[in-house]
Design a protein around this motif. Structure first.
Motif, PDB file in Angstrom:
ATOM      1  N   THR A   1      11.532  -5.240   7.447  1.00  0.00           N
ATOM      2  CA  THR A   1      10.439  -5.580   8.365  1.00  0.00           C
ATOM      3  C   THR A   1      10.888  -5.556   9.825  1.00  0.00           C
ATOM      4  O   THR A   1      10.051  -5.640  10.721  1.00  0.00           O
ATOM      5  CB  THR A   1       9.858  -6.967   8.031  1.00  0.00           C
ATOM      6  N   ASP A   2      12.192  -5.439  10.054  1.00  0.00           N
ATOM      7  CA  ASP A   2      12.697  -5.288  11.426  1.00  0.00           C
ATOM      8  C   ASP A   2      14.022  -4.539  11.356  1.00  0.00           C
ATOM      9  O   ASP A   2      15.052  -5.085  10.963  1.00  0.00           O
ATOM     10  CB  ASP A   2      12.900  -6.651  12.082  1.00  0.00           C
TER      11      ASP A   2
ATOM     12  N   ASP B   1      -3.742  -7.857   9.884  1.00  0.00           N
ATOM     13  CA  ASP B   1      -3.413  -8.847   8.862  1.00  0.00           C
ATOM     14  C   ASP B   1      -2.891  -8.195   7.583  1.00  0.00           C
ATOM     15  O   ASP B   1      -2.874  -8.815   6.518  1.00  0.00           O
ATOM     16  CB  ASP B   1      -4.621  -9.731   8.543  1.00  0.00           C
ATOM     17  N   GLN B   2      -2.448  -6.918   7.711  1.00  0.00           N
ATOM     18  CA  GLN B   2      -1.904  -6.205   6.568  1.00  0.00           C
ATOM     19  C   GLN B   2      -0.483  -5.704   6.863  1.00  0.00           C
ATOM     20  O   GLN B   2      -0.036  -5.675   8.006  1.00  0.00           O
ATOM     21  CB  GLN B   2      -2.790  -5.008   6.210  1.00  0.00           C
ATOM     22  N   LEU B   3       0.203  -5.313   5.788  1.00  0.00           N
ATOM     23  CA  LEU B   3       1.474  -4.608   5.887  1.00  0.00           C
ATOM     24  C   LEU B   3       1.282  -3.225   5.281  1.00  0.00           C
ATOM     25  O   LEU B   3       0.600  -3.070   4.260  1.00  0.00           O
ATOM     26  CB  LEU B   3       2.579  -5.340   5.122  1.00  0.00           C
TER      27      LEU B   3
ATOM     28  N   THR C   1      12.412  -8.459   3.915  1.00  0.00           N
ATOM     29  CA  THR C   1      11.366  -9.393   3.499  1.00  0.00           C
ATOM     30  C   THR C   1      10.882  -9.030   2.104  1.00  0.00           C
ATOM     31  O   THR C   1      10.737  -7.845   1.781  1.00  0.00           O
ATOM     32  CB  THR C   1      10.193  -9.351   4.491  1.00  0.00           C
TER      33      THR C   1
ATOM     34  N   PRO D   1       3.764  -4.143  10.049  1.00  0.00           N
ATOM     35  CA  PRO D   1       2.528  -4.901  10.262  1.00  0.00           C
ATOM     36  C   PRO D   1       1.424  -4.033  10.865  1.00  0.00           C
ATOM     37  O   PRO D   1       1.675  -3.196  11.732  1.00  0.00           O
ATOM     38  CB  PRO D   1       2.949  -5.999  11.237  1.00  0.00           C
ATOM     39  N   ASP D   2       0.198  -4.243  10.393  1.00  0.00           N
ATOM     40  CA  ASP D   2      -0.982  -3.603  10.953  1.00  0.00           C
ATOM     41  C   ASP D   2      -2.123  -4.600  10.834  1.00  0.00           C
ATOM     42  O   ASP D   2      -2.813  -4.670   9.814  1.00  0.00           O
ATOM     43  CB  ASP D   2      -1.301  -2.310  10.208  1.00  0.00           C
TER      44      ASP D   2
ATOM     45  N   GLU E   1       9.049 -14.345   6.150  1.00  0.00           N
ATOM     46  CA  GLU E   1       9.486 -13.074   6.727  1.00  0.00           C
ATOM     47  C   GLU E   1      10.971 -13.130   7.078  1.00  0.00           C
ATOM     48  O   GLU E   1      11.452 -14.089   7.665  1.00  0.00           O
ATOM     49  CB  GLU E   1       8.651 -12.747   7.964  1.00  0.00           C
TER      50      GLU E   1
ATOM     51  N   ARG F   1      -1.119  -0.510   1.395  1.00  0.00           N
ATOM     52  CA  ARG F   1      -1.546  -1.644   2.216  1.00  0.00           C
ATOM     53  C   ARG F   1      -1.674  -2.908   1.365  1.00  0.00           C
ATOM     54  O   ARG F   1      -2.324  -2.895   0.316  1.00  0.00           O
ATOM     55  CB  ARG F   1      -2.893  -1.340   2.899  1.00  0.00           C
TER      56      ARG F   1
ATOM     57  N   ARG G   1      -0.813  -9.546   4.538  1.00  0.00           N
ATOM     58  CA  ARG G   1       0.398 -10.229   4.996  1.00  0.00           C
ATOM     59  C   ARG G   1       0.601 -11.537   4.232  1.00  0.00           C
ATOM     60  O   ARG G   1       1.716 -12.047   4.162  1.00  0.00           O
ATOM     61  CB  ARG G   1       0.320 -10.506   6.497  1.00  0.00           C
TER      62      ARG G   1
ATOM     63  N   ILE H   1       3.523 -11.825   1.706  1.00  0.00           N
ATOM     64  CA  ILE H   1       4.936 -12.054   2.024  1.00  0.00           C
ATOM     65  C   ILE H   1       5.406 -13.254   1.210  1.00  0.00           C
ATOM     66  O   ILE H   1       4.777 -14.305   1.201  1.00  0.00           O
ATOM     67  CB  ILE H   1       5.140 -12.291   3.529  1.00  0.00           C
TER      68      ILE H   1
END
Length: 392
Positions: A181-182, A155-157, A191, A152-153, A236, A226, A229, A232
């Protein structure tokens, strides 16, 4: 094949597909000199998708409310077997098997309204193509070991990583990408993210060709790509669950394609055995040839029966975990054996590069790898039958 199915909508659709192949696709292939081992120009594929959609064929396997004909899984199997047996180079694109409605149909319930509008409705209409990007160079069958990340960055991934041997990638407009994502939890949270393949940092590589000779697979590289989000897909951390939710039906739906290829090889063998003359008569009079043909016919009947029963179970909402794996295992191995016997019967013709039987042999060998190797299917079957829980 699948003559027990009596739905008049299916019968009409089968007839319409055959007409489309005979009157439009095969003449188009002849005009372009397009063989099954040639790269498919994107503009040609888009033309086929749109035309199939105009004829009401492209989304035939989707529910009526989504523009389809509401055909069930058993009926989808009949269509896929017909297409594979047709010998038509462009046959996989009639229903969009490599990037159209079948790729997304059972996942549409996870899409947001925006995702439906921008991504999935265009796929259903034949305007866009997609691919499902899970496999990585090091992961193979170990899907939970993927490394592609989505960080995450705002409102973007930001996505980095490589996906390997992705079917449909060479002509896809966007990919459903499985990302970690984690990585701090075990197993890592995975995700699904919708990624347009024309974004900066995305590279689709088609440098390798599988043994089938078909240009249908590719690698996708993501270098600081980029995406919003909002892309998704399915929530998530739900990517692995989403991916596994499609795998049992996906394994089953590969089987009629194998059956169609094996049927084509068998029918070619029947004809050849009656025409090829050795030692004063057709080779069909030799018991060795007769026994091979008999084994092929018996195996085809067993495969069709197994597919039909498993598809009926799927249509009834049954648990497919063991039976889809058993079906994929049995059909992939028996159909390859049928192709092997077909090569033997055809002799030097059967080992000539580009002959339909030789091509079927190579394609069917690959199916023992696709959607989980035979060994993975055996693992799934063993786990299911040894599970002390309720019978499945």
């Amino acid at each position: 094949m699948f003559d027990h199915l009596t739905n008049p909508v299916l019968a009409q659709t089968r007839s319409e597909i055959q007409r489309f192949i005979d009157t439009e696709l095969k003449p188009l292939e002849a005009e372009l000199g397009l063989g099954s081992e040639d790269p498919w120009p994107k503009e040609v594929l888009r033309r086929v998708w749109r035309r199939s959609s105009e004829l009401g064929l492209y989304a035939a396997c989707l529910p009526v409310e989504l523009g389809g004909k509401g055909l069930n899984i058993s009926e989808q199997c009949a269509l896929k077997a017909d297409l594979a047996a047709s010998g038509c180079t462009l046959a996989p694109h009639v229903l969009g098997d490599l990037g159209g409605p079948p790729r997304v149909g059972n996942m549409l319930k996870y899409a947001t309204p925006q995702q439906l509008r921008d991504y999935f409705q265009p796929v259903i209409r034949g305007e866009k193509s997609t691919c499902f990007a899970l496999t990585e160079p090091h992961s193979g069958s170990d899907a939970q070991s993927i490394k592609t990340s989505a960080v995450p960055d705002g409102d973007q991934l930001v996505i980095n990583g490589t996906k390997h041997f992705i079917s449909g990638a060479p002509f896809a407009d966007f990919a459903i990408v499985m990302c970690v994502t984690d990585a701090t939890v075990t197993p890592p949270a995975i995700t699904a993210v919708l990624v347009d393949l024309d974004l900066p940092g995305v590279t689709v590589s088609t440098e390798y060709v599988p043994m089938s000779g078909q240009h249908i697979d590719g690698d996708i590289l993501f270098d600081n790509v980029r995406v919003p989000r909002a892309n998704i897909f399915g929530g998530e951390g739900n990517g692995f669950k989403l991916g596994m939710s499609r795998i049992n039906v996906n394994r089953l739906l590969h089987c009629p394609s194998m059956l169609g290829l094996a049927t084509m090889a068998y029918e070619s063998s029947l004809r050849y055995a009656g025409q090829r003359r050795q030692f004063g008569g057709p080779i069909a009079r030799f018991q060795a040839i007769q026994h091979m043909l008999a084994d092929m016919a018996a195996a085809l009947w067993a495969c069709e029966s197994m597919i039909a029963q498993t598809a009926a179970l799927a249509d009834a909402g049954g648990d497919l975990r063991m039976k889809a794996a058993a079906c994929k295992l049995f059909v992939s191995e028996r159909c390859f054996e049928i192709a092997d016997k077909a090569v033997q019967i055809h002799g030097n013709v059967g080992v000539t590069r580009g002959h339909p039987v030789e091509q079927a042999f190579r394609k069917l060998r690959m199916f023992r790898i696709f959607t989980g190797t035979s060994e993975i299917q055996r693992n799934t079957i063993a786990k299911a039958i040894l599970d002390p829980g309720p019978a499945r």
